[in-house]
Motif scaffolding. Structure first.
Motif, PDB file in Angstrom:
ATOM      1  N   TYR A  32      -5.312   1.714  -2.471  1.00 45.37           N
ATOM      2  CA  TYR A  32      -3.861   1.701  -2.629  1.00 45.37           C
ATOM      3  C   TYR A  32      -3.250   3.009  -2.139  1.00 45.37           C
ATOM      4  O   TYR A  32      -2.285   3.013  -1.373  1.00 45.37           O
ATOM      5  N   ILE A  50       2.477  -1.060   2.308  1.00 40.55           N
ATOM      6  CA  ILE A  50       2.881  -1.266   0.917  1.00 40.55           C
ATOM      7  C   ILE A  50       4.396  -1.389   0.916  1.00 40.55           C
ATOM      8  O   ILE A  50       5.106  -0.466   1.318  1.00 40.55           O
ATOM      9  N   THR A  54       6.867  -2.712  -4.204  1.00 41.85           N
ATOM     10  CA  THR A  54       5.629  -2.242  -4.811  1.00 41.85           C
ATOM     11  C   THR A  54       5.619  -0.722  -4.901  1.00 41.85           C
ATOM     12  O   THR A  54       5.184  -0.147  -5.900  1.00 41.85           O
ATOM     13  N   ALA A  62       1.857  -1.289 -10.004  1.00 44.45           N
ATOM     14  CA  ALA A  62       1.648  -1.729  -8.623  1.00 44.45           C
ATOM     15  C   ALA A  62       0.259  -2.331  -8.454  1.00 44.45           C
ATOM     16  O   ALA A  62       0.095  -3.394  -7.833  1.00 44.45           O
ATOM     17  N   ALA A  65       0.231  -5.739 -10.046  1.00 46.02           N
ATOM     18  CA  ALA A  65       0.944  -6.723  -9.221  1.00 46.02           C
ATOM     19  C   ALA A  65       0.095  -7.138  -8.022  1.00 46.02           C
ATOM     20  O   ALA A  65       0.047  -8.325  -7.669  1.00 46.02           O
ATOM     21  N   LEU A  66      -0.584  -6.190  -7.405  1.00 51.05           N
ATOM     22  CA  LEU A  66      -1.440  -6.510  -6.259  1.00 51.05           C
ATOM     23  C   LEU A  66      -2.672  -7.296  -6.691  1.00 51.05           C
ATOM     24  O   LEU A  66      -3.159  -8.148  -5.943  1.00 51.05           O
ATOM     25  N   GLU A  69      -1.504 -10.815  -7.097  1.00 52.37           N
ATOM     26  CA  GLU A  69      -1.320 -11.394  -5.761  1.00 52.37           C
ATOM     27  C   GLU A  69      -2.659 -11.786  -5.142  1.00 52.37           C
ATOM     28  O   GLU A  69      -2.801 -12.861  -4.565  1.00 52.37           O
ATOM     29  N   HIS A 183       3.418 -10.023  -1.288  1.00 51.96           N
ATOM     30  CA  HIS A 183       3.305  -8.569  -1.224  1.00 51.96           C
ATOM     31  C   HIS A 183       2.583  -8.178   0.062  1.00 51.96           C
ATOM     32  O   HIS A 183       1.630  -8.833   0.463  1.00 51.96           O
TER      33      HIS A 183
END
Length: 201
Positions: A32, A50, A54, A62, A65-66, A69, A183
């Protein structure tokens, strides 16, 4: 495959490796952070690895959330974009004929691919494995600081991998992934890698 097409693919080999990684395992903190800083200055917001939404989150949020996803796209229980050739060929079982076909290809060319621990790959017909193999085969031997394109047996293996295992389904799969992703980096990387694979040589 002509030399120009091979040079284009060779120049994009790191993109294939990144795509392989993103399809195979959730984004962790080191990746990330690397993705946050990977975009050159002036990259339009719509093309950033990104996305702005995000980026605005705290890092733990973040990453969560990823992770959601990743699971929505690739794991399920009803994944939006399962990354297996067998599914896209209408085979009844992940790891069926498509898995055996890529295993046969690897055996013929002396290749070995096993996902590291923590990856979510169930069978060798996973696109992450195909793209990792392509990256490996496209690694040329540097001469004078430049990277040479594969020659001889590696070039034949690149041709076979593309023709028989990737091009029949990967470009359309990556387009579907681009369309389904909520995303980045999934949508951005899918668009770039799919475009590179689909280019006429």
């Amino acid at each position: 495959m002509n030399d120009s097409r091979l040079e284009t693919l060779t120049a994009g080999r790191d993109l294939f490796l990144l795509t392989s990684r993103l399809l195979s395992k959730e984004i962790d903190q080191p990746l990330y952070r690397a993705l946050l800083t990977a975009d050159p200055d002036g990259t339009p917001a719509k093309d950033r690895l990104i996305d702005e939404r995000t980026r605005a989150m705290d890092e733990p949020d973040a990453l969560r959330a990823l992770s959601v996803e990743f699971c929505r796209l690739f794991i399920g229980p009803y994944p939006a974009c399962p990354p297996y050739a067998s599914i896209h060929r209408g085979e009844p079982l992940v790891g069926g004929r498509a898995d055996q076909s890529i295993r046969d290809f690897m055996a013929r060319h002396g290749l070995h691919a096993e996902p590291p621990g923590g990856h979510t790959v169930l069978a060798h017909d996973h696109l992450g494995i195909g793209l990792a193999l392509l990256h490996h085969l496209l690694q040329g031997r540097g001469r004078g600081g430049s990277v040479a394109c594969p020659q001889g047996e590696d070039r034949n293996a690149v041709d076979e991998l593309l023709r028989d295992h990737l091009l029949p389904w990967a470009p359309s799969y990556l387009q579907n992934l681009h369309d389904a992703a909520l995303h980045s980096p999934y949508g951005i990387v899918a668009r770039l890698a799919g475009g590179l694979l689909a280019e006429d040589g």
